[in-house]
Write a protein that holds these residues in place. Structure first.
Motif, short mmCIF file in Angstrom:
data_model
loop_
_atom_site.label_atom_id
_atom_site.label_comp_id
_atom_site.label_asym_id
_atom_site.label_seq_id
_atom_site.Cartn_x
_atom_site.Cartn_y
_atom_site.Cartn_z
N LYS A 1 -9.78 -11.38 -10.86
CA LYS A 1 -10.86 -12.38 -10.95
C LYS A 1 -10.37 -13.76 -10.55
CE LYS A 1 -13.69 -9.97 -14.35
NZ LYS A 1 -12.89 -8.76 -14.49
N GLY A 2 -9.60 -13.80 -9.48
CA GLY A 2 -9.14 -15.08 -8.93
C GLY A 2 -7.85 -15.60 -9.54
N LYS A 3 -7.37 -14.97 -10.64
CA LYS A 3 -6.13 -15.46 -11.28
C LYS A 3 -4.93 -14.92 -10.53
CE LYS A 3 -8.08 -15.82 -15.89
NZ LYS A 3 -8.61 -14.87 -16.86
N ILE A 4 -4.60 -15.57 -9.44
CA ILE A 4 -3.54 -15.09 -8.56
C ILE A 4 -2.18 -15.08 -9.27
CG2 ILE A 4 -3.09 -17.38 -7.51
CD1 ILE A 4 -2.86 -15.73 -4.82
N GLU A 5 -2.09 -15.84 -10.36
CA GLU A 5 -0.84 -15.88 -11.13
C GLU A 5 -0.56 -14.56 -11.85
OE1 GLU A 5 -3.40 -17.95 -11.49
OE2 GLU A 5 -2.66 -19.75 -10.47
N ASP A 6 -1.58 -13.73 -12.03
CA ASP A 6 -1.39 -12.45 -12.73
C ASP A 6 -0.83 -11.44 -11.71
OD1 ASP A 6 -1.47 -10.12 -14.14
OD2 ASP A 6 -3.63 -10.21 -14.60
N GLU A 7 0.45 -11.62 -11.40
CA GLU A 7 1.06 -10.88 -10.30
C GLU A 7 1.05 -9.36 -10.52
OE1 GLU A 7 4.88 -12.71 -9.86
OE2 GLU A 7 4.05 -14.39 -8.74
N ALA A 8 1.33 -8.93 -11.76
CA ALA A 8 1.43 -7.48 -11.99
C ALA A 8 0.12 -6.78 -11.65
CB ALA A 8 1.83 -7.22 -13.44
N THR A 9 -0.99 -7.34 -12.12
CA THR A 9 -2.30 -6.72 -11.86
C THR A 9 -2.68 -6.85 -10.38
OG1 THR A 9 -2.89 -7.49 -14.07
CG2 THR A 9 -4.69 -6.64 -12.72
N LEU A 10 -2.38 -8.02 -9.83
CA LEU A 10 -2.69 -8.29 -8.41
C LEU A 10 -1.99 -7.28 -7.51
CD1 LEU A 10 -3.84 -10.49 -6.33
CD2 LEU A 10 -1.55 -11.46 -6.39
N TYR A 11 -0.68 -7.12 -7.69
CA TYR A 11 0.10 -6.24 -6.81
C TYR A 11 -0.28 -4.77 -7.02
CZ TYR A 11 3.02 -10.40 -6.06
OH TYR A 11 3.46 -11.66 -5.75
N LYS A 12 -0.58 -4.41 -8.26
CA LYS A 12 -0.97 -3.02 -8.54
C LYS A 12 -2.26 -2.70 -7.78
CE LYS A 12 -1.68 0.16 -12.44
NZ LYS A 12 -2.99 0.71 -12.19
N ALA A 13 -3.23 -3.62 -7.86
CA ALA A 13 -4.51 -3.38 -7.18
C ALA A 13 -4.31 -3.29 -5.66
CB ALA A 13 -5.49 -4.50 -7.52
N MET A 14 -3.43 -4.12 -5.15
CA MET A 14 -3.19 -4.10 -3.69
C MET A 14 -2.48 -2.82 -3.27
SD MET A 14 -2.27 -8.13 -3.12
CE MET A 14 -2.03 -8.08 -1.35
N ARG A 15 -1.49 -2.41 -4.07
CA ARG A 15 -0.74 -1.18 -3.75
C ARG A 15 -1.65 0.05 -3.77
NH1 ARG A 15 3.35 -2.82 -6.81
NH2 ARG A 15 2.45 -1.80 -8.63
N GLU A 16 -2.62 0.02 -4.69
CA GLU A 16 -3.49 1.20 -4.85
C GLU A 16 -4.76 1.10 -4.00
OE1 GLU A 16 -4.07 1.44 -9.08
OE2 GLU A 16 -2.00 2.12 -9.42
N ALA A 17 -4.87 0.05 -3.21
CA ALA A 17 -6.10 -0.18 -2.44
C ALA A 17 -6.37 0.95 -1.45
CB ALA A 17 -5.98 -1.50 -1.67
N LYS A 18 -7.63 1.33 -1.37
CA LYS A 18 -8.09 2.27 -0.32
C LYS A 18 -9.07 1.45 0.51
CE LYS A 18 -6.38 6.08 -2.39
NZ LYS A 18 -5.04 5.50 -2.62
N ILE A 19 -8.67 1.13 1.71
CA ILE A 19 -9.47 0.19 2.50
C ILE A 19 -10.31 0.91 3.55
CG2 ILE A 19 -9.33 -1.75 4.12
CD1 ILE A 19 -6.99 -2.81 2.63
N ASP A 20 -11.58 0.49 3.61
CA ASP A 20 -12.47 0.98 4.65
C ASP A 20 -12.24 0.08 5.87
OD1 ASP A 20 -14.51 2.12 6.06
OD2 ASP A 20 -16.12 1.12 4.95
N SER A 21 -11.30 0.50 6.71
CA SER A 21 -10.90 -0.32 7.86
C SER A 21 -11.72 0.09 9.09
CB SER A 21 -9.41 -0.09 8.14
OG SER A 21 -9.05 -0.59 9.41
N PRO A 22 -11.91 -0.84 10.05
CA PRO A 22 -12.55 -0.44 11.31
C PRO A 22 -11.77 0.68 12.02
CG PRO A 22 -12.48 -2.83 11.12
CD PRO A 22 -11.65 -2.29 9.98
N ARG A 23 -10.48 0.85 11.69
CA ARG A 23 -9.69 1.93 12.32
C ARG A 23 -9.90 3.27 11.62
NH1 ARG A 23 -3.85 -0.51 10.25
NH2 ARG A 23 -5.14 -2.26 9.59
N GLY A 24 -10.65 3.27 10.49
CA GLY A 24 -10.78 4.46 9.64
C GLY A 24 -10.13 4.14 8.31
#
Ligand code: BEZ
Length: 393
Positions: free
Chosen positions: A327-350
């Motif tokens: 929710k914008g709290k970029i300082e919360d690194e553990a949650t931020l990085y976990k969400a990014m690592r687990e991201a499933k992105i709908d990319s234009p490449r598939g």
């Protein structure tokens, strides 16, 4: 004085807890009201200028789609032209991190410059998203929890090309490239893909980055006795190489990492017709994300989207997923990085996801340059992950 960002963040978290009790605006509340500063360290001049511009257009496009906010926080962009000069890389990254105090650094295109950025962001703990440069160390032995890549490792596309040639029964190939990390590491990928499918790379020919006097190398091709020439060039250099190869009238087929023809088919003209390459994007990929993306990019940039634009867009999408999770709290690194690592992105490449070393996992498509398009003809390797060798994450 340079303030250690880790200590500052911890203090902010502590005062944030106090805010909940007292109800008075604190350092935390004030910090949350400030925009998240995102530094774009990209080439806006030199042989890779168009690559940097396309990445930037796509990031701006995504931000505009989200009303200028990610995770509820305003995003402020700071741009810096890195000129694709590795010798200026550290000083440029430090300017963004220490002088401009960016919260996130998105960069860059050139693998040599990336290594300088990597040093700066791993030392400072700044979140870094790589929107192009494929230097393998970034997600192998030097991987870091604050560094993610939405593009490729240099190994990936060339490995796909090598696999395709080997499966076709070709026996001998040579590799021609610039003498720097991207050329050498792509060559490694090509060799592994080709040799694990029955082929052999018998010679590598190089010239200095970003030189374009290809004649001494091309003169050697007829004497190599190979069935194909594999290559890595990109941007302005790729335009010249493909034109010179065609003008030399060589009979040996030219193939490559898809950067060879990506975003440059217009100026390459007839010289590129029929060239086969492998990349994680191509023309004619039919998915609704890609259709909308291409239309929006064309109206913003005034030209067709390419892989560089896709990678930039996905860098912004990944940041959006992370900032939404905290929710914008970029300082919360553990949650931020976990969400990014687990991201499933709908990319234009598939669809794309991330490996343990925070490298993108993706299809490598085979393409054929046809009438000004890099038409996808098949999949060389499905859901290809970089080996991530030496990464302890
Ligand atoms: C690189 O230096 O990693 C690179 C540059 C342009 C296109 C692809 C890779």
């Amino acid at each position: 004085m340079f303030i250690n960002r880790k200590v500052t963040r911890r203090n902010l978290l502590a005062t944030g807890a106090a805010a909940a009790v007292s109800g008075i605006p604190t350092t935390w509340a004030i910090a949350q009201a400030k925009p998240v500063k995102v530094g774009l360290m990209l080439p806006y001049s030199g042989t890779f200028a168009q690559l940097g511009e396309n990445i930037t257009h796509a990031i701006e496009m995504y931000l505009a789609e989200k009303g200028g906010k990610l995770g509820g926080r305003e995003i402020q962009i700071v741009k810096l032209d890195d000129e694709s000069k590795p010798e200026l890389g550290l000083q440029n990254a430090d300017r963004l991190i220490k002088r401009d105090n960016v919260d996130v650094l998105i960069g860059t295109v050139h693998s040599g410059v990336q290594m300088a950025i990597h040093k700066a962001v791993t030392e400072s703990g700044t979140l870094c998203i790589v929107p192009n440069a494929g230097a393998v160390a970034v997600t192998r032995n030097l991987c870091a929890k604050n560094v993610f890549r939405t593009s490729f490792s240099n190994w990936q596309p060339a490995y796909g090309m090598g696999v395709a040639l080997g499966k076709r029964g070709l026996k001998k190939a040579a590799w021609i490239t610039w003498d720097y990390a991207a050329g050498a590491e792509s060559g490694e990928g090509f060799k592994q893909g080709f040799e694990s499918n029955g082929g052999q790379v018998v010679q590598t020919l190089t010239l200095k980055f970003p030189e374009t006097n290809f004649q001494p190398l091309l003169a050697q091709v007829p004497g190599l006795g190979v069935d194909a020439i594999g290559s890595f060039f990109a941007g302005g250099g790729a335009i010249n190489f493909v034109k010179d190869y065609a003008a030399a009238g060589l009979k040996v087929p030219l193939v490559g990492s898809g950067f060879l023809t990506e975003g440059v088919l217009g100026p390459q003209g007839a010289a590129a017709e029929g060239l086969e390459t492998a990349l994680h994007y191509g023309d004619g990929l039919e998915n609704s994300k890609n259709t909308a993306f291409r239309a929006a990019f064309k109206s913003k940039a005034g030209r067709e989207a390419d892989v560089y634009a896709v990678q930039g867009y996905d860098a912004a999408q990944l940041l959006g997923i992370g900032l939404d999770a905290v929710k914008g709290k970029i300082e919360d690194e553990a949650t931020l990085y976990k969400a990014m690592r687990e991201a499933k992105i709908d990319s234009p490449r598939g669809p794309i996801s991330f490996s343990k070393s925070q490298e993108v996992v993706q299809n490598i498509y085979l393409r054929k340059a046809t009438g000004g398009l890099n038409k996808v003809t098949g999949i060389a390797v499905e859901k290809l992950a970089d080996p991530g060798t030496g990464c302890k994450l």
